[in-house]
Design a protein around this motif. Structure first.
Motif, PDB file in Angstrom:
ATOM      1  N   PRO A 152       0.828  -1.211   0.000  1.00 62.96           N
ATOM      2  CA  PRO A 152       0.000   0.000   0.000  1.00 62.96           C
ATOM      3  C   PRO A 152       0.859   1.257   0.000  1.00 62.96           C
ATOM      4  O   PRO A 152       2.080   1.201   0.214  1.00 62.96           O
ATOM      5  CB  PRO A 152      -0.789  -0.118   1.315  1.00 62.96           C
ATOM      6  N   LEU A 153       0.228   2.392  -0.225  1.00 63.19           N
ATOM      7  CA  LEU A 153       0.942   3.663  -0.145  1.00 63.19           C
ATOM      8  C   LEU A 153       1.306   3.962   1.310  1.00 63.19           C
ATOM      9  O   LEU A 153       0.740   3.391   2.235  1.00 63.19           O
ATOM     10  CB  LEU A 153       0.070   4.793  -0.706  1.00 63.19           C
ATOM     11  N   GLY A 154       2.255   4.871   1.494  1.00 69.91           N
ATOM     12  CA  GLY A 154       2.673   5.225   2.837  1.00 69.91           C
ATOM     13  C   GLY A 154       3.950   4.517   3.229  1.00 69.91           C
ATOM     14  O   GLY A 154       4.699   4.027   2.392  1.00 69.91           O
ATOM     15  N   SER A 155       4.186   4.458   4.539  1.00 72.66           N
ATOM     16  CA  SER A 155       5.396   3.814   5.051  1.00 72.66           C
ATOM     17  C   SER A 155       4.993   2.694   6.007  1.00 72.66           C
ATOM     18  O   SER A 155       3.833   2.307   6.074  1.00 72.66           O
ATOM     19  CB  SER A 155       6.275   4.855   5.746  1.00 72.66           C
ATOM     20  N   GLY A 156       5.961   2.187   6.760  1.00 74.41           N
ATOM     21  CA  GLY A 156       5.665   1.121   7.701  1.00 74.41           C
ATOM     22  C   GLY A 156       5.595  -0.243   7.067  1.00 74.41           C
ATOM     23  O   GLY A 156       4.854  -1.118   7.534  1.00 74.41           O
TER      24      GLY A 156
END
Length: 338
Positions: A152-156
């Protein structure tokens, strides 16, 4: 009349080089509308960069990439026997296929016995892939060139990727989407004997927003009186200037995807924009005389009618004005690369 994408070639290419330096093993993604630049131009840029592989989104995009890029081409769309079995490009040894199911792999290998593949794992993205519980055995069966993960988009992402890497200890090469440079460095520290190859599109081609600008030609500019009706829908207008510019729905002007509206502020903006649209007061993405005038009516196929308020000096026919557009949905008439 034209709506063109103007590119500062030196600055644009400097940004590409920076991205490539920060993400070793990068696989350029060249799909859809070619991020506004066109897929053929981006394939030529990938050749210039000297990368060993590019990625396309679908099998429909494969012939063009094979014709303009001399090295390997990874297809992100998964191979499906029911759809792709008869494609002539299956026998090209430069093609690397994505597989997610044993039956599809068997069919592909029946067409091309030594077909090159990567196996896609099913991540939290949830789009398609082989579930983690079944992935190790399938990777062994596939005898492929690595495992690919679409995040998915984002970080983590590091924890999720690590679970996959630990579950398939014999796989060396991992193709990853939407990972940051910090995440790549963290993964390399955790697994120094693995190769992590980021698939990058937006950050590579659109990373320096000051390196490019969409511009439209002014086709007409004339004063209108209050109440004068214009356009297909003959709506009365306030006094000002009617400005006709190149660029319409066929170019992607004012064409938007559904808003995510994840925060209270984003939802409030979506509600406000909906109210303005209902009142026929939609602001255009064109900047004329230092303002962003509203549409006199919805964009036409190849041009747009704008209402310039009283007191704002109109442009001259033949002038160009900047257009704020999402380049992943833009189809300019030409790319002017300086």
């Amino acid at each position: 009349m034209a709506l063109n994408l103007h590119v500062d070639g030196a600055r644009w290419r400097d940004a590409q080089a920076d991205t490539l330096r920060q993400r070793p093993g990068l696989v350029p993604v060249i799909k859809g509308n070619g991020y506004g630049f066109g897929r053929d131009l981006l394939c030529a840029e990938a050749e210039r960069l000297g990368v060993p592989m590019v990625a396309v989104g679908t099998y429909a995009e494969l012939p063009g990439a094979l014709g303009t890029f001399a090295r390997d081409v990874l297809v992100l769309e998964p191979y499906r026997a029911a759809i792709h079995h008869d494609l002539p490009q299956l026998r090209d040894t430069r093609v690397v296929h994505t597989v997610t199911a044993p039956d599809d792999l068997t069919d592909l290998r029946s067409v091309q016995g030594d077909a090159r593949v990567v196996v896609e794992g099913l991540t939290s993205m949830g789009r398609f892939g082989m579930p983690l519980s079944s992935l190790p055995g399938f990777v062994t069966t596939a005898r492929g060139e690595g495992v690919t993960l679409h995040l998915p988009l984002g970080s983590g992402h590091v924890a999720e990727i690590s679970r996959f890497v630990e579950a398939v200890p014999d796989n060396r090469t991992w193709f990853l989407s939407h990972v940051t440079t910090a995440e790549l460095a963290d993964l390399q520290r955790r697994f120094p004997d693995r190769e992590f190859r980021p698939r990058v599109g937006t950050d590579l081609w659109l990373g320096d927003k000051a390196a490019y600008e969409v511009r439209a030609h002014v086709l007409e500019a004339r004063p209108i009186a209050k109440g004068e009706r214009v356009g297909y829908r003959q709506r009365p207008q306030p006094a000002g200037h009617l400005v006709v510019v190149s660029g319409g729905t066929s170019h992607g002007v004012a064409m938007e995807s559904p808003a995510a509206a994840a925060t209270v502020r984003q939802r409030a903006i979506a509600v406000a924009e909906g109210a303005l649209e209902a009142a026929h007061r939609v602001r255009s993405p064109f900047t004329v005389g230092g303002v962003m005038p509203r549409f006199a009516e919805p964009p036409h196929m190849q041009c747009s009618l704008l209402l310039l308020p009283e007191g704002v000096a109109p442009p001259a026919v033949g002038d160009t004005v900047p257009v704020r557009m999402r380049l992943t949905t833009a189809y300019p008439d030409a790319v002017v690369l300086s």
